[in-house]
Design a protein around this motif. Structure first.
Motif, PDB file in Angstrom:
ATOM      1  N   MET A  64     -14.632 -26.922  34.872  1.00  0.00           N
ATOM      2  CA  MET A  64     -13.650 -27.916  35.279  1.00  0.00           C
ATOM      3  C   MET A  64     -13.580 -29.010  34.229  1.00  0.00           C
ATOM      4  O   MET A  64     -14.430 -29.874  34.164  1.00  0.00           O
ATOM      5  N   PHE A  65     -12.601 -28.928  33.380  1.00  0.00           N
ATOM      6  CA  PHE A  65     -12.563 -29.857  32.280  1.00  0.00           C
ATOM      7  C   PHE A  65     -11.772 -31.116  32.610  1.00  0.00           C
ATOM      8  O   PHE A  65     -12.049 -32.171  32.088  1.00  0.00           O
ATOM      9  N   GLN A 114     -10.355 -25.045  36.518  1.00  0.00           N
ATOM     10  CA  GLN A 114     -10.907 -26.108  35.681  1.00  0.00           C
ATOM     11  C   GLN A 114     -10.686 -27.491  36.287  1.00  0.00           C
ATOM     12  O   GLN A 114     -10.480 -28.486  35.598  1.00  0.00           O
ATOM     13  N   ASP A 162     -14.437 -20.955  32.068  1.00  0.00           N
ATOM     14  CA  ASP A 162     -15.232 -21.829  32.935  1.00  0.00           C
ATOM     15  C   ASP A 162     -16.709 -21.459  32.874  1.00  0.00           C
ATOM     16  O   ASP A 162     -17.583 -22.342  32.821  1.00  0.00           O
ATOM     17  N   SER A 187     -17.847 -25.019  31.438  1.00  0.00           N
ATOM     18  CA  SER A 187     -17.668 -25.978  32.525  1.00  0.00           C
ATOM     19  C   SER A 187     -18.979 -26.655  32.897  1.00  0.00           C
ATOM     20  O   SER A 187     -19.963 -25.991  33.244  1.00  0.00           O
ATOM     21  N   ASN A 196     -15.139 -31.582  27.474  1.00  0.00           N
ATOM     22  CA  ASN A 196     -13.944 -31.885  28.253  1.00  0.00           C
ATOM     23  C   ASN A 196     -12.801 -32.444  27.407  1.00  0.00           C
ATOM     24  O   ASN A 196     -11.640 -32.379  27.813  1.00  0.00           O
ATOM     25  N   GLN A 227      -9.946 -27.886  27.379  1.00  0.00           N
ATOM     26  CA  GLN A 227      -8.746 -27.555  28.148  1.00  0.00           C
ATOM     27  C   GLN A 227      -7.602 -27.160  27.221  1.00  0.00           C
ATOM     28  O   GLN A 227      -6.829 -26.244  27.525  1.00  0.00           O
ATOM     29  N   SER A 276      -8.211 -23.675  26.318  1.00  0.00           N
ATOM     30  CA  SER A 276      -7.838 -22.784  27.419  1.00  0.00           C
ATOM     31  C   SER A 276      -6.338 -22.512  27.415  1.00  0.00           C
ATOM     32  O   SER A 276      -5.895 -21.380  27.639  1.00  0.00           O
TER      33      SER A 276
END
Length: 336
Positions: free
Chosen positions: A1-2, A35, A63, A67, A167, A171, A174
């Motif tokens: 989870m960014f 995320q 993730d 993550s 973070n 993302q 991704s």
């Protein structure tokens, strides 16, 4: 989870209308949650060649690699290790770009801020109070990418206290990986958006460019953000970093989620938000936080020296009023 730590402060609204075409291409939309945020994918094709299951699978693998909210992830294993460990292809690719951007920005972008991010309340665990100066000084001893060394696929650290937080760049990576999946499927027009970070390719089947609305703070404090400009783009990525949405307040003290790796304290300058256009999302995402750590003049000069990068900046004037400025190349993207 960014996205929990990397707030997309200058949120970007998709202003894209897709229609059925004579060549039978039509719009397909995939929406989901990954995320720590929502994602939306829109693409043109004759058939649904990209499925939600495939996208979710791609994001789940990323993730599991990077993550901080997955205890079993590779990044959590690295942070718990004494000396380091071998990376998978995703983690390695992001670290390679992180070292490049760290060097290019003279350390303003730094992935070793994880302990500071946590101390200021923007990590995976809640805090009871903001850190005092002695705690910050202690955490700074383990901050700095000089404490890391990437050799092949092995990431080494010189102390167990050194931890990384991706973070500020993962993302965007991704987004690129999902976009690459669409390209491999032969899709020629699409928008991939994860938590406000976008990469797009056009034009649409009717020949028109993709249109993206760029949102900024409202003129009146406390009001809902407003769309400040609309840009037309046929190829590239747009990401944003800023401080008017993501912050914490304890008593009278208010801090933003962007931590200065040099001082150990949240950024406190005239910048409100920075929107970056680049050829790919990992580049835009990696540089937007670093530009937030600069002043307006410095940020514009920095982008002016970079090839295939443009910037739009919202900032506070000395009298406290809100203003904006942009690079010459970004001005050419604006249609409204």
């Amino acid at each position: 989870m960014f996205s929990v730590n990397k707030s997309i402060i200058l949120s970007i609204s998709l202003l894209i209308s897709f229609f059925f075409r004579k060549d039978d291409q039509r719009q397909f939309t995939i929406q989901g949650y990954a995320q720590g945020t929502d994602y939306t994918i829109k693409y043109f094709a004759r058939d649904s060649v990209v499925t939600k299951g495939a996208v979710d699978s791609i994001l789940a693998v990323i993730d599991s690699s990077m993550s901080l909210y997955k205890p079993y992830s590779l990044i959590c294993q690295f942070n718990a290790s004494k000396q380091g460990l071998k990376l998978d292809a995703h983690f390695k690719a992001v670290m390679e770009r992180s070292f490049e951007i760290n060097k290019a920005t003279s350390g303003k972008f730094d992935v070793t801020v994880a302990p500071l991010v946590q101390a200021w309340g923007f990590g995976a665990k809640p805090i009871q109070a903001f850190p005092d100066s002695s705690v910050v000084r202690d955490l700074l001893k383990s901050t700095g990418m000089k404490h890391l060394r990437l050799s092949g696929n092995y990431l080494a650290k010189n102390s167990q206290t050194v931890q990384v937080d991706l973070n500020g760049i993962a993302q965007g990576y991704s987004v690129d990986i999902v976009a690459d999946h669409l390209l491999k499927k032969g899709i020629k027009a699409f928008v991939v958006e994860i938590g406000g970070e976008l990469r797009m390719k056009g034009p649409k089947p009717d020949g028109s460019a993709l249109r993206i609305g760029i949102e900024g703070p409202a003129p009146v404090a406390g009001a809902e953000p407003v769309v400040r400009h609309v840009v037309s783009i046929n190829n590239g990525a747009i990401t944003t970093s800023g401080n008017y949405r993501k912050f914490l307040q304890k008593g009278s003290k208010k801090v933003t989620h962007l931590i200065d790796p040099k001082t150990g304290y949240p950024l406190n300058n005239d910048m409100i938000s920075v929107t970056v256009y680049a050829k790919d999302a990992i580049t835009a995402d990696g540089y937007d936080n670093a530009l937030m750590a600069m002043n307006v003049k410095e940020a514009l000069a920095f982008v002016g020296r970079k090839k295939d990068m443009e910037v739009y900046i919202i900032y506070h004037r000395k009298d406290g009023s809100v203003a904006d400025t942009l690079s010459k190349g970004f001005r050419k993207l604006i249609t409204d």
